[in-house]
Motif scaffolding. Structure first.
Motif, PDB file in Angstrom:
ATOM      1  N   GLY A 182      49.585  -1.248  13.484  1.00  0.00           N
ATOM      2  CA  GLY A 182      50.376  -0.852  14.652  1.00  0.00           C
ATOM      3  C   GLY A 182      51.421   0.195  14.292  1.00  0.00           C
ATOM      4  O   GLY A 182      51.648   1.150  15.036  1.00  0.00           O
ATOM      5  N   LEU A 183      52.030   0.012  13.123  1.00  0.00           N
ATOM      6  CA  LEU A 183      53.029   0.977  12.662  1.00  0.00           C
ATOM      7  C   LEU A 183      52.399   2.368  12.556  1.00  0.00           C
ATOM      8  O   LEU A 183      52.941   3.363  13.042  1.00  0.00           O
ATOM      9  CB  LEU A 183      53.556   0.519  11.288  1.00  0.00           C
ATOM     10  N   PHE A 184      51.225   2.433  11.944  1.00  0.00           N
ATOM     11  CA  PHE A 184      50.591   3.740  11.769  1.00  0.00           C
ATOM     12  C   PHE A 184      50.102   4.319  13.098  1.00  0.00           C
ATOM     13  O   PHE A 184      50.133   5.530  13.304  1.00  0.00           O
ATOM     14  CB  PHE A 184      49.448   3.654  10.745  1.00  0.00           C
ATOM     15  N   ILE A 185      49.671   3.441  14.004  1.00  0.00           N
ATOM     16  CA  ILE A 185      49.255   3.928  15.325  1.00  0.00           C
ATOM     17  C   ILE A 185      50.450   4.566  16.037  1.00  0.00           C
ATOM     18  O   ILE A 185      50.354   5.654  16.607  1.00  0.00           O
ATOM     19  CB  ILE A 185      48.652   2.781  16.161  1.00  0.00           C
ATOM     20  N   ALA A 186      51.616   3.885  15.938  1.00  0.00           N
ATOM     21  CA  ALA A 186      52.819   4.431  16.572  1.00  0.00           C
ATOM     22  C   ALA A 186      53.192   5.769  15.934  1.00  0.00           C
ATOM     23  O   ALA A 186      53.495   6.742  16.635  1.00  0.00           O
ATOM     24  CB  ALA A 186      53.974   3.446  16.436  1.00  0.00           C
ATOM     25  N   LEU A 187      53.146   5.821  14.601  1.00  0.00           N
ATOM     26  CA  LEU A 187      53.524   7.066  13.931  1.00  0.00           C
ATOM     27  C   LEU A 187      52.567   8.192  14.295  1.00  0.00           C
ATOM     28  O   LEU A 187      52.978   9.326  14.534  1.00  0.00           O
ATOM     29  CB  LEU A 187      53.538   6.863  12.402  1.00  0.00           C
ATOM     30  N   PHE A 188      51.283   7.849  14.391  1.00  0.00           N
ATOM     31  CA  PHE A 188      50.309   8.892  14.715  1.00  0.00           C
ATOM     32  C   PHE A 188      50.539   9.428  16.128  1.00  0.00           C
ATOM     33  O   PHE A 188      50.601  10.640  16.347  1.00  0.00           O
ATOM     34  CB  PHE A 188      48.881   8.350  14.574  1.00  0.00           C
ATOM     35  N   ALA A 189      50.674   8.482  17.091  1.00  0.00           N
ATOM     36  CA  ALA A 189      50.833   8.919  18.485  1.00  0.00           C
ATOM     37  C   ALA A 189      52.182   9.606  18.694  1.00  0.00           C
ATOM     38  O   ALA A 189      52.296  10.536  19.491  1.00  0.00           O
ATOM     39  CB  ALA A 189      50.696   7.729  19.434  1.00  0.00           C
ATOM     40  N   GLY A 190      53.214   9.148  17.974  1.00  0.00           N
ATOM     41  CA  GLY A 190      54.556   9.669  18.221  1.00  0.00           C
ATOM     42  C   GLY A 190      54.882  10.933  17.432  1.00  0.00           C
ATOM     43  O   GLY A 190      55.590  11.808  17.923  1.00  0.00           O
ATOM     44  N   THR A 220      60.768   8.012  27.806  1.00  0.00           N
ATOM     45  CA  THR A 220      61.107   6.688  27.271  1.00  0.00           C
ATOM     46  C   THR A 220      60.027   6.228  26.310  1.00  0.00           C
ATOM     47  O   THR A 220      60.307   5.732  25.220  1.00  0.00           O
ATOM     48  CB  THR A 220      61.223   5.662  28.427  1.00  0.00           C
ATOM     49  N   TRP A 221      58.784   6.386  26.718  1.00  0.00           N
ATOM     50  CA  TRP A 221      57.684   5.964  25.847  1.00  0.00           C
ATOM     51  C   TRP A 221      57.741   6.685  24.509  1.00  0.00           C
ATOM     52  O   TRP A 221      57.657   6.075  23.447  1.00  0.00           O
ATOM     53  CB  TRP A 221      56.321   6.224  26.520  1.00  0.00           C
ATOM     54  N   ARG A 222      57.931   8.000  24.583  1.00  0.00           N
ATOM     55  CA  ARG A 222      57.917   8.786  23.347  1.00  0.00           C
ATOM     56  C   ARG A 222      59.083   8.405  22.432  1.00  0.00           C
ATOM     57  O   ARG A 222      58.933   8.302  21.223  1.00  0.00           O
ATOM     58  CB  ARG A 222      57.962  10.273  23.682  1.00  0.00           C
ATOM     59  N   PHE A 223      60.202   8.123  23.054  1.00  0.00           N
ATOM     60  CA  PHE A 223      61.351   7.702  22.260  1.00  0.00           C
ATOM     61  C   PHE A 223      61.054   6.370  21.564  1.00  0.00           C
ATOM     62  O   PHE A 223      61.264   6.204  20.357  1.00  0.00           O
ATOM     63  CB  PHE A 223      62.582   7.584  23.174  1.00  0.00           C
ATOM     64  N   LEU A 224      60.506   5.428  22.341  1.00  0.00           N
ATOM     65  CA  LEU A 224      60.223   4.111  21.753  1.00  0.00           C
ATOM     66  C   LEU A 224      59.208   4.222  20.625  1.00  0.00           C
ATOM     67  O   LEU A 224      59.354   3.631  19.557  1.00  0.00           O
ATOM     68  CB  LEU A 224      59.702   3.152  22.828  1.00  0.00           C
ATOM     69  N   VAL A 225      58.155   4.977  20.859  1.00  0.00           N
ATOM     70  CA  VAL A 225      57.061   5.010  19.900  1.00  0.00           C
ATOM     71  C   VAL A 225      57.431   5.818  18.650  1.00  0.00           C
ATOM     72  O   VAL A 225      56.877   5.627  17.581  1.00  0.00           O
ATOM     73  CB  VAL A 225      55.776   5.517  20.606  1.00  0.00           C
ATOM     74  N   ARG A 226      58.395   6.717  18.803  1.00  0.00           N
ATOM     75  CA  ARG A 226      58.830   7.496  17.619  1.00  0.00           C
ATOM     76  C   ARG A 226      59.925   6.785  16.842  1.00  0.00           C
ATOM     77  O   ARG A 226      59.886   6.722  15.617  1.00  0.00           O
ATOM     78  CB  ARG A 226      59.368   8.862  18.053  1.00  0.00           C
ATOM     79  N   TYR A 227      60.930   6.281  17.568  1.00  0.00           N
ATOM     80  CA  TYR A 227      62.114   5.797  16.862  1.00  0.00           C
ATOM     81  C   TYR A 227      62.280   4.284  16.841  1.00  0.00           C
ATOM     82  O   TYR A 227      62.827   3.739  15.913  1.00  0.00           O
ATOM     83  CB  TYR A 227      63.374   6.425  17.455  1.00  0.00           C
ATOM     84  N   LEU A 241      59.553  -4.123  23.181  1.00  0.00           N
ATOM     85  CA  LEU A 241      59.944  -2.897  22.482  1.00  0.00           C
ATOM     86  C   LEU A 241      58.863  -2.365  21.540  1.00  0.00           C
ATOM     87  O   LEU A 241      58.881  -1.211  21.151  1.00  0.00           O
ATOM     88  CB  LEU A 241      61.226  -3.126  21.672  1.00  0.00           C
ATOM     89  N   ILE A 242      57.937  -3.232  21.161  1.00  0.00           N
ATOM     90  CA  ILE A 242      56.905  -2.794  20.226  1.00  0.00           C
ATOM     91  C   ILE A 242      55.531  -2.881  20.887  1.00  0.00           C
ATOM     92  O   ILE A 242      54.742  -1.943  20.844  1.00  0.00           O
ATOM     93  CB  ILE A 242      56.934  -3.668  18.949  1.00  0.00           C
ATOM     94  N   GLY A 243      55.264  -4.016  21.535  1.00  0.00           N
ATOM     95  CA  GLY A 243      53.937  -4.229  22.121  1.00  0.00           C
ATOM     96  C   GLY A 243      53.592  -3.205  23.189  1.00  0.00           C
ATOM     97  O   GLY A 243      52.531  -2.574  23.134  1.00  0.00           O
ATOM     98  N   VAL A 244      54.497  -3.016  24.146  1.00  0.00           N
ATOM     99  CA  VAL A 244      54.181  -2.112  25.259  1.00  0.00           C
ATOM    100  C   VAL A 244      53.965  -0.669  24.780  1.00  0.00           C
ATOM    101  O   VAL A 244      52.915  -0.080  25.052  1.00  0.00           O
ATOM    102  CB  VAL A 244      55.254  -2.202  26.371  1.00  0.00           C
ATOM    103  N   PRO A 245      54.927  -0.077  24.044  1.00  0.00           N
ATOM    104  CA  PRO A 245      54.679   1.309  23.632  1.00  0.00           C
ATOM    105  C   PRO A 245      53.459   1.460  22.729  1.00  0.00           C
ATOM    106  O   PRO A 245      52.714   2.439  22.855  1.00  0.00           O
ATOM    107  CB  PRO A 245      55.947   1.708  22.869  1.00  0.00           C
ATOM    108  N   TRP A 293      60.559   1.601  13.430  1.00  0.00           N
ATOM    109  CA  TRP A 293      61.682   1.095  12.651  1.00  0.00           C
ATOM    110  C   TRP A 293      61.780  -0.413  12.703  1.00  0.00           C
ATOM    111  O   TRP A 293      62.052  -1.055  11.693  1.00  0.00           O
ATOM    112  CB  TRP A 293      62.999   1.730  13.107  1.00  0.00           C
ATOM    113  N   LEU A 294      61.553  -0.966  13.896  1.00  0.00           N
ATOM    114  CA  LEU A 294      61.628  -2.420  13.993  1.00  0.00           C
ATOM    115  C   LEU A 294      60.600  -3.071  13.083  1.00  0.00           C
ATOM    116  O   LEU A 294      60.882  -4.039  12.387  1.00  0.00           O
ATOM    117  CB  LEU A 294      61.427  -2.876  15.440  1.00  0.00           C
ATOM    118  N   VAL A 295      59.398  -2.521  13.083  1.00  0.00           N
ATOM    119  CA  VAL A 295      58.354  -3.093  12.217  1.00  0.00           C
ATOM    120  C   VAL A 295      58.801  -3.012  10.757  1.00  0.00           C
ATOM    121  O   VAL A 295      58.722  -3.993  10.011  1.00  0.00           O
ATOM    122  CB  VAL A 295      57.001  -2.368  12.414  1.00  0.00           C
ATOM    123  N   VAL A 296      59.312  -1.871  10.356  1.00  0.00           N
ATOM    124  CA  VAL A 296      59.730  -1.696   8.960  1.00  0.00           C
ATOM    125  C   VAL A 296      60.863  -2.673   8.610  1.00  0.00           C
ATOM    126  O   VAL A 296      60.839  -3.334   7.568  1.00  0.00           O
ATOM    127  CB  VAL A 296      60.169  -0.236   8.705  1.00  0.00           C
TER     128      VAL A 296
END
Ligand code: PHE
Length: 472
Positions: free
Chosen positions: A418-426, A448-455, A57-61, A459-462
């Motif tokens: 990783g959190l910031f990379i996800a936020l930037f891309a999403g 699906t990717w965009r949903f995972l990387v945005r939401y 849920l975190i690594g792949v996206p 959140w899981l990291v936080v």
């Protein structure tokens, strides 16, 4: 426009080579040395399950996000962030993300090289036949002798760092591309062989149960072995979740720009999603094979699963010591482990080296030397953590320098990156930009990717962070 951007450092010769290089970066000490010992310290199956969920849920996206950012910017992470901030007219503070990665890479390399030095030292111990007929006691003594000698640990650390600098200085294409093609498959073959050994000679059923039987009362249980492999002492804390999360980043080389910089050398037409799935699968299989090889030997020999960083150095020699051809296989194994570490180490300094070349006009050779020497100096603290500085008076926050570096980088800095990379891309990159770069024909896949990387991933990291510091 992005499609016409090229990297001044060159490009991988093919899609396949990109995958090899990324697998080379991902598969390393994290899989074979670290995964088994942290699984041992955090109660086994439940920890493995949490780790696998983090990977999916975190690594792949986030890996897809990191590759797409790198390929779009086509420069070192620091400059890539600068370019993309301009493209998207984003807040300039995002540029710090590149710097965070460079610093994290340094810190990781500093202790990574020390552990890789152990692997290198063990090539010669195995080659000299020192494991023949070894039992749990003799193996511990041998390992203790290495840790007790700062001189020899420093020597191996130095040799490994020089090896890393040499490859990075020559550019990745020269030697490593070829070496990786041959050596990574060989490492897998040898791991499978060890699993067979464990199946016949070890307590295989117990090992499998330990790895795959998720006992949820242990999700929050963290154990550490007392002095010299004595019984472990355990406590309940949110830490195992953070360790599983941190390890998902560490093992996939995410959150510090290594995969980003490799992505910047990726051919434009290759599918990022497909490459990601292959890289993640290879990395996960390597870790699980290592676990399946090691735990049956641990249980069959009355060793302590929570033995800590020395675990593989105290289990595998027993196997090599009693199997036919063990001297040859043992030597080969540590050679391959060193190679796996080597192909990861180069990706740890490539972001900093690429930046020095781009911004300071420095040639690759001096750039690689400068970065390597700095990491080498920091690594001395980790060398001493196992001997002269192991006492309490040298500890910070109850941890040795080595433990602190490991904890800070893997459990805090990588997930943060990783959190910031996800936020930037999403959230910051436009849909057109990420969609264009991912080139996913399949609309469901992209959504699906965009949903995972945005939401999901952020959140899981936080949540895991807040839990670990006791806020939830
Ligand atoms: N993934 C590598 C390993 O498992 C370590 C690594 C971390 C490499 C971060 C690059 C960046 O050994």
């Amino acid at each position: 426009m992005p499609d016409t951007r090229g990297s001044i450092h060159g490009q991988w010769s093919s899609r396949f080579v990109f995958i090899l290089a990324a697998v080379g970066s991902a598969v390393g000490l994290g899989n074979i040395w670290k995964f088994p010992y942290i699984t041992g310290e955090n109660g086994g199956g439940a920890f493995v399950l949490v780790y696998l969920v983090c990977i999916a849920l975190i690594g792949v996206p986030i890996m897809m996000a990191e590759i797409l950012i790198g390929r779009r910017g086509r420069q070192s992470p620091i400059n890539t962030m600068r370019v993309l901030v301009a493209d998207e007219q984003a807040n300039p503070a995002w540029r710090w993300l590149g710097w965070l990665g460079v610093v994290t890479g340094f810190l990781i390399l500093s202790y990574y090289s020390v552990i890789a030095g152990w692997a290198l030292a063990y090539v010669f111990r195995a080659g000299a036949g020192l494991f023949t007929g070894a039992d749990a006691d003799s193996v511990s003594t041998l390992f203790g002798a290495l840790l007790g000698s700062p001189e020899s640990m420093l020597a191996w650390h130095t040799i490994f760092m020089v090896m890393t600098m040499v490859v990075v200085a020559r550019g990745v294409r020269g030697g490593l591309e070829k070496a990786v093609t041959l050596l990574m498959p060989a490492l897998f073959v040898l791991l499978v062989l060890l699993v067979f050994y464990a199946m016949y000679q070890g307590a295989f059923a117990r090992g499998v149960e330990f790895l795959f039987n998720a006992d949820f009362s242990k999700v929050f249980q963290h154990c550490e072995s007392l002095e010299s492999g004595g019984p472990a002492s355990c406590r309940f804390t949110g830490e195992p979740l953070l360790i599983a999360l941190g390890h998902a980043f560490f093992t996939l080389s995410l959150g510090m720009g290594a995969i980003m910089v490799y992505g910047s050398y990726m051919p434009g037409n290759a599918s990022i999603a497909r490459a990601t799935l292959i890289i993640v699968a290879a990395d996960t299989v390597a870790a699980l094979l290592a676990g399946l090889a090691i735990f049956p030997i641990v249980f069959a020999n009355g060793l302590e699963p929570a033995a800590g960083p020395g675990l593989i150095f105290q289990t595998l020699p027993i196997a090599f010591g009693s199997m036919p051809g063990g001297r040859l296989f043992g030597t080969l194994f540590f050679v391959l482990l060193t190679f796996a570490a080597w192909t990861s180490a180069i990706s740890l300094i490539e972001p900093a080296v690429a930046w020095l070349v781009e911004n300071r006009g420095i040639a690759r050779v001096p750039a690689a030397i400068a970065v390597g020497v700095l990491a080498w100096v920091l690594g001395i603290g980790s060398v001493l953590s196992f001997n002269l500085w192991s006492g309490e008076s040298f500890q910070l926050f109850g941890k040795t320098w080595f433990d602190l570096m490991d904890y800070l980088t893997a459990n805090i800095l990588l997930p943060l990156g990783g959190l910031f990379i996800a936020l930037f891309a999403g959230w910051v990159m436009s849909r057109a930009a990420s969609r264009g770069e991912l080139r996913m024909g399949d609309r469901r896949g992209y959504r699906t990717w965009r949903f995972l990387v945005r939401y999901v991933s952020p959140w899981l990291v936080v949540i895991v962070f807040l839990n670990a510091i006791g806020l939830i």
